[in-house]
Design a protein around this motif. Structure first.
Motif, short mmCIF file in Angstrom:
data_model
loop_
_atom_site.label_atom_id
_atom_site.label_comp_id
_atom_site.label_asym_id
_atom_site.label_seq_id
_atom_site.Cartn_x
_atom_site.Cartn_y
_atom_site.Cartn_z
N MET A 1 -86.02 35.42 -13.90
CA MET A 1 -87.32 35.98 -13.53
C MET A 1 -87.16 37.46 -13.16
O MET A 1 -86.17 37.86 -12.54
N ILE A 2 -88.14 38.25 -13.55
CA ILE A 2 -88.17 39.66 -13.13
C ILE A 2 -88.77 39.71 -11.73
O ILE A 2 -89.90 39.28 -11.50
N VAL A 3 -88.00 40.21 -10.79
CA VAL A 3 -88.40 40.27 -9.38
C VAL A 3 -88.46 41.74 -8.98
O VAL A 3 -87.43 42.42 -9.01
N GLY A 4 -89.64 42.19 -8.60
CA GLY A 4 -89.80 43.62 -8.38
C GLY A 4 -89.73 44.32 -9.72
O GLY A 4 -90.42 43.96 -10.67
N ASN A 5 -88.84 45.27 -9.83
CA ASN A 5 -88.65 45.98 -11.09
C ASN A 5 -87.32 45.66 -11.74
O ASN A 5 -86.89 46.32 -12.68
N THR A 6 -86.64 44.62 -11.23
CA THR A 6 -85.31 44.29 -11.73
C THR A 6 -85.21 42.81 -12.06
O THR A 6 -86.04 42.00 -11.66
N ALA A 7 -84.17 42.48 -12.79
CA ALA A 7 -83.87 41.08 -13.11
C ALA A 7 -82.37 40.94 -13.25
O ALA A 7 -81.65 41.91 -13.54
N GLN A 8 -81.89 39.74 -13.02
CA GLN A 8 -80.49 39.46 -13.30
C GLN A 8 -80.29 39.56 -14.81
O GLN A 8 -81.23 39.38 -15.58
#
Length: 639
Positions: free
Chosen positions: A495-502
């Motif tokens: 999942m994209i969380v904020g502006n980042t993702a794993q």
């Protein structure tokens, strides 16, 4: 000969990566395997083979528990050794006399909630919502809140990656408002985005959770692995690939038939009641005339959602879970289930943020998911809601005479000492297997009702990989098989969380998750649960680690998998009583009697039971609903 065997085993373990101390540290990463040697005297009891109740001890230690990854969840993955010891001392009756020696804290609360999973968090939330000044204490037996809604975190080559410890996915509510609309109440978003695979994996169809792909297999790149076949991997099994499977024509035809059935138009309440009186195995084999190979295929899928296979649960649950024989997989059009990076730990953290805003740093969605937990603020005596961790309740009992003077005395174990306190009312958000022992004045009809609640374990293994080029080469993102450790595994689109993702690139790290239910077809429901717990308690971390490495090597070595270099770490999450196994008649009762969950739902004096087991299927929203129901039943009586 003995020295030769020792050398061969040592070489084999080295090639498996068993000598890598990295699997037992913090998972920060700064030859082809000769499979034939696997049969040479490993001394390991084969996975799936029965253990006797004498094969294990409740005094398990670090060699059993294994590493926990990094971060706030690293000390609490699955049932902890300390909890296992205390829980089984409860069962043995050790605390029956010792409760009199408990230290009286002098504390008294309006509501004490036993259990810090979704049921308990929901009960505390609703009480606080309706009584903002009421004093509430949650007693949780783990080092961190959430029940099975926890996550494993890893740092591999500088990348933070996560996997669920147990509770996995969620559906987005289609309506807003009302007491059960937690997405609005907890300020959670309703729209989510997931990163697309990059590099040579561009275009791969990768699931976003660890369960839904069983029902939506045509939407993802799922591979079926058939051991000992010249071409072991088959994709698109139910259509173009069906003829490539080693199944006989009879079995292939049976799968085609059962997957074509749709009973929705003929479903009635009377039919549901009938389905609740026969096993799913009986429905498949006696009613539909399917060969046992079909039942065996669906056994682990059923076990992964309700703990045991088709011979141990009623056919009602086959209908409930929309299994083939009741529902055409080709017609499956429900909205896909979602998953936070660490499963529903993200929802549990939102509950705690609502109850204890100061206990999790930050206020954004990203910060609530990954912000630091200030543990010392969870049990702040100056706040109306308190959460006390590492506190295992051993006794709950009414005391005092008359409605005005009556209270509930709670005794709990913490730091090798028994403590007692009092409450005006109690919600038991703990599991039925322990409620039967710690509710000292529980009525006999509750005990009889709990006989319908079997319990079985699950092992959830999160394997941190340095890369996943080997499955990209195969073109699969999820796998299913019938022999060996577990029965399925998959990677997920983060999942994209904020502006980042794993990351989601085959050259970069990712978590591969195995859900491994333990079931023993042919035995009774209770026997299967007991033997499953014996297995999960009697197997060391090293033994499970070896089984996982062997399974992955068997399946993936031909596409370049190297267990010594591609595995950065493994965390095991063992849940002894993960699933409720509802017996026949659980849903509708037997011979016109009240259904067992409805008996348990009735308040017992100042105590109300509210846990996910009452739904027959454990799921976060059902658990939260039972917690709300329980606390509201007490509000009507005492507040």
């Amino acid at each position: 000969m003995k020295n030769l065997h020792k050398k061969m085993k040592s070489k084999y373990d080295k090639e498996l990566g068993m000598d890598k101390s990295i699997t037992r540290r913090d998972f920060v990463i700064g030859s082809s395997l000769f499979l034939g040697i696997a049969a040479v005297g490993s001394g390991i009891k084969a996975h799936g083979q029965p253990h006797s109740p004498g094969d294990y001890s409740f005094n398990v230690g670090s060699d059993w528990y294994g590493p926990g990854g990094i971060g706030d969840y690293s000390q609490s993955h699955g049932n902890t050794p300390g909890l296992i010891k205390t829980a089984h001392e409860i069962r043995s009756g050790r605390f029956n006399a010792e409760t009199e020696k408990a230290i009286d804290s002098g504390e008294e609360y309006d509501l004490v909630v036993v259990g810090g999973g979704f049921s308990g968090l929901s009960a505390a939330y609703h009480f606080n919502r309706l009584n903002p000044n009421g004093r509430v204490l949650i007693l949780d037996n783990h080092p961190i809140f959430g029940g099975e809604a926890k996550r494993n975190d890893f740092n591999v080559n500088g990348y933070h990656i996560s996997g669920p410890q147990g509770s996995n996915d969620f559906g987005i509510p289609t309506t807003t408002g009302g007491p059960d609309d937690y997405f609005s109440a907890l300020n959670m978003p309703r729209e989510f985005s997931y990163i697309e695979p990059g590099g040579s994996a561009a275009g791969m169809r990768i699931p976003i959770d660890n369960y839904d792909w069983f029902w939506r297999e045509k939407e993802f790149d799922v591979g079926h692995f058939f051991q000992n076949e010249s071409k072991p991997w088959v994709k698109d099994v139910w259509d173009a690939g069906l003829g490539s499977t080693p199944w006989s024509k009879e079995v292939r035809d049976a799968f085609t038939y059962v997957r074509s059935l749709d009973t929705r138009k003929t479903d009635t309440l009377e039919r549901e009641k009938w389905l609740d009186t026969i096993t799913l195995k009986s429905y498949y084999e006696d009613e539909l005339g399917l060969p046992p190979e079909v039942t065996s295929y669906y056994d682990p899928i059923m076990a992964s959602v309700i703990g045991l296979g088709c011979d141990a649960v009623s056919a009602y649950w086959g209908k409930y879970f929309e299994m083939p024989g009741f529902y055409k997989p080709s017609d499956y059009d429900e909205a896909p289930l979602q998953s936070f990076p660490g499963g529903t730990a993200g929802i549990a953290r939102h509950f705690v943020k609502k109850l204890k805003p100061e206990a999790i740093e930050g206020n954004s969605f990203e910060e609530i998911l990954f912000g630091k937990i200030f543990f010392e603020k969870l049990d702040d005596k100056n706040k109306p809601v308190r959460i006390r961790l590492d506190s295992t309740v051993v006794s709950v009992k009414h005391e005092g005479q008359g409605n005005k003077n009556e209270r509930v005395k709670i005794v709990y174990a913490k730091d090798d000492q028994l403590h007692e306190l009092n409450a005006k009312a109690v919600v038991m958000a703990s599991g039925g297997w322990v409620n039967r022992y710690i509710m000292k004045d529980m009525p006999e009809n509750y005990h009889r009702a709990y006989d319908y609640f079997g319990h079985s374990p699950v092992l959830v293994a999160n394997v941190a990989l340095t890369n996943w080029r080997f499955i990209e080469r195969l073109g699969v993102s999820a796998a299913i098989w019938s022999k060996g450790f577990g029965f399925s595994c998959n990677i997920r689109r983060p999942m994209i969380v904020g502006n980042t993702a794993q990351p989601l690139h085959p050259d970069k790290p990712i978590v591969m998750t195995f859900y491994a239910p333990i079931f023993k077809p042919g035995l009774t429901r209770r026997q299967q649960g007991a033997m499953g717990r014996a297995e999960i308690l009697g197997t060391s971390f090293t033994d499970y680690e070896r089984q996982i490495r062997e399974q992955m090597t068997m399946m993936f070595s031909d596409s370049g998998f190297d267990p010594a270099n591609d595995i950065a770490g493994i965390v095991l999450n063992r849940w002894e009583h993960a699933y409720v196994n509802p017996g026949l008649g659980f849903r509708f009762g037997v011979n016109g009697e009240t259904a067992p969950p409805d008996i348990i739902r009735e308040p017992h004096g100042r105590i109300a039971i509210g846990h996910s087991e009452l739904r027959g299927h454990q799921y976060w929203s059902g658990a939260a609903g039972e917690g709300r129901r329980a606390v509201e039943s007490l509000l009507d009586l005492y507040f």
